[in-house]
Scaffold this motif. Structure first.
Motif, PDB file in Angstrom:
ATOM      1  N   ILE A   1      -2.868   1.127   3.420  1.00  0.00           N
ATOM      2  CA  ILE A   1      -3.903   1.403   4.428  1.00  0.00           C
ATOM      3  C   ILE A   1      -4.717   0.150   4.713  1.00  0.00           C
ATOM      4  O   ILE A   1      -4.992  -0.179   5.876  1.00  0.00           O
ATOM      5  CB  ILE A   1      -4.807   2.547   3.956  1.00  0.00           C
TER       6      ILE A   1
ATOM      7  N   THR B   1       3.554   3.673   4.864  1.00  0.00           N
ATOM      8  CA  THR B   1       2.567   4.283   3.964  1.00  0.00           C
ATOM      9  C   THR B   1       2.563   5.801   4.117  1.00  0.00           C
ATOM     10  O   THR B   1       2.493   6.537   3.124  1.00  0.00           O
ATOM     11  CB  THR B   1       1.174   3.719   4.245  1.00  0.00           C
ATOM     12  N   ALA B   2       2.636   6.279   5.361  1.00  0.00           N
ATOM     13  CA  ALA B   2       2.669   7.722   5.601  1.00  0.00           C
ATOM     14  C   ALA B   2       3.943   8.340   5.010  1.00  0.00           C
ATOM     15  O   ALA B   2       3.897   9.418   4.397  1.00  0.00           O
ATOM     16  CB  ALA B   2       2.586   8.003   7.096  1.00  0.00           C
TER      17      ALA B   2
ATOM     18  N   THR C   1       3.581   8.436   1.248  1.00  0.00           N
ATOM     19  CA  THR C   1       2.651   9.496   0.846  1.00  0.00           C
ATOM     20  C   THR C   1       3.317  10.867   0.920  1.00  0.00           C
ATOM     21  O   THR C   1       3.193  11.688   0.007  1.00  0.00           O
ATOM     22  CB  THR C   1       1.403   9.470   1.737  1.00  0.00           C
ATOM     23  N   ALA C   2       4.035  11.114   2.018  1.00  0.00           N
ATOM     24  CA  ALA C   2       4.725  12.401   2.165  1.00  0.00           C
ATOM     25  C   ALA C   2       5.792  12.573   1.084  1.00  0.00           C
ATOM     26  O   ALA C   2       5.975  13.675   0.533  1.00  0.00           O
ATOM     27  CB  ALA C   2       5.356  12.489   3.543  1.00  0.00           C
TER      28      ALA C   2
ATOM     29  N   PHE D   1       1.665   1.255   8.516  1.00  0.00           N
ATOM     30  CA  PHE D   1       1.109   2.612   8.519  1.00  0.00           C
ATOM     31  C   PHE D   1       2.233   3.654   8.403  1.00  0.00           C
ATOM     32  O   PHE D   1       2.091   4.655   7.691  1.00  0.00           O
ATOM     33  CB  PHE D   1       0.310   2.849   9.793  1.00  0.00           C
TER      34      PHE D   1
END
Length: 267
Positions: free
Chosen positions: A105, A71-72, A75-76, A68
């Motif tokens: 996710i 992935t965050a 994405t940022a 997670f």
């Protein structure tokens, strides 16, 4: 006797050999110091053995948190790049980026649920009085990690005479490869070798052979045929789980009232 050619119409993946049938002589003798857990309960009517599809609890939670977080971060990073780029991004690149985020996710959710949704124990009860076997089974669906209905516990009831034990070994997806040994239980159509269901029985072939031998001795001869265990049973529902987040969040074992009564008593 251990059979070296498959007895069932379709052998389990990684099949190594079949263990003796439910009413045949055990292939080994249970040795309590070598077994990971003593029986949860045993009396003249039923024997309950601990069982778990997951060998280790807590690793999945840590892996899920890491996935997670990555992935965050990814994405940022993409948002920052897209907002500062003067040229529009092609549709193909957008699809690839969204696919990577979606996969992260899904993978994180699957790892998390596998570790925390499985009950603290998945016991199996052998009732000598009615010759039935009651399996507390955790079912999951990797394609639907967010579903409630696809992740649940069901109690399956089988006839003792319809069970067959298979020793299996497969190479797992580890860094340098790793051999995973298990004993799998097959349920056959009465009077045939046609498999109608399968479920995990024990980790490790040697341990699985001894646990299966315990079930055979109990169902064939009764309580007096079992060895004495030096350690008391483990209380899976009330053990100290302060330092294991997965086991702390995992649901306790709760048999349906009617099945609980049926599985613990004589007809």
């Amino acid at each position: 006797m251990i059979f070296t050619t498959p007895l069932l119409s379709k052998a389990a993946p990684g099949w190594q050999h079949d263990l003796p049938g439910p009413n045949e002589s055990p292939s080994t003798e249970p040795y309590p110091p070598a077994l990971s857990n003593p029986p949860n309960h045993v009396d003249d009517v039923y024997l309950e053995l601990a069982r778990a599809t997951l060998r280790m609890r807590g690793v999945g939670v840590l892996c899920a948190i890491s996935v997670f977080a990555m992935t965050a971060f990814f994405t940022a990073f993409l948002i920052m790049i897209e907002s500062s780029s003067p040229a529009p991004t092609s549709l193909l690149i957008i699809i690839i980026e969204l696919s990577v985020i979606g996969f992260g996710i899904w993978l994180g959710a699957y790892m998390w649920r596998m570790d925390v949704a499985a009950p603290r124990d998945e016991p199996i009860r052998f009732n000598r009085a009615n010759h039935k076997v009651y399996v507390y089974r955790f079912r999951h669906n990797g394609l639907r990690p967010f579903s409630r209905s696809a992740w649940n516990v069901r109690v399956e009831v089988y006839d003792w005479d319809d069970l067959r034990a298979e020793a299996c070994s497969v190479y797992g997806p580890m860094g340098t490869g790793g051999l995973i040994e298990t004993v799998t239980m097959a349920v056959v159509k009465p009077g045939t070798n046609q498999v109608i269901d399968r479920f995990h029985f024990a980790h490790g072939i040697r341990q699985g052979e001894m646990y299966w031998a315990m079930a055979q001795l109990f169902m064939q001869q009764g309580l007096q045929a079992l060895p004495t265990f030096p350690r008391p049973p483990r209380d899976w529902n009330n053990e100290d789980v302060r330092f294991n987040l997965a086991r702390r969040l995992a649901p306790k074992v709760q048999w349906p009232a009617d099945i609980d009564l049926e599985s613990r008593t004589a007809p």
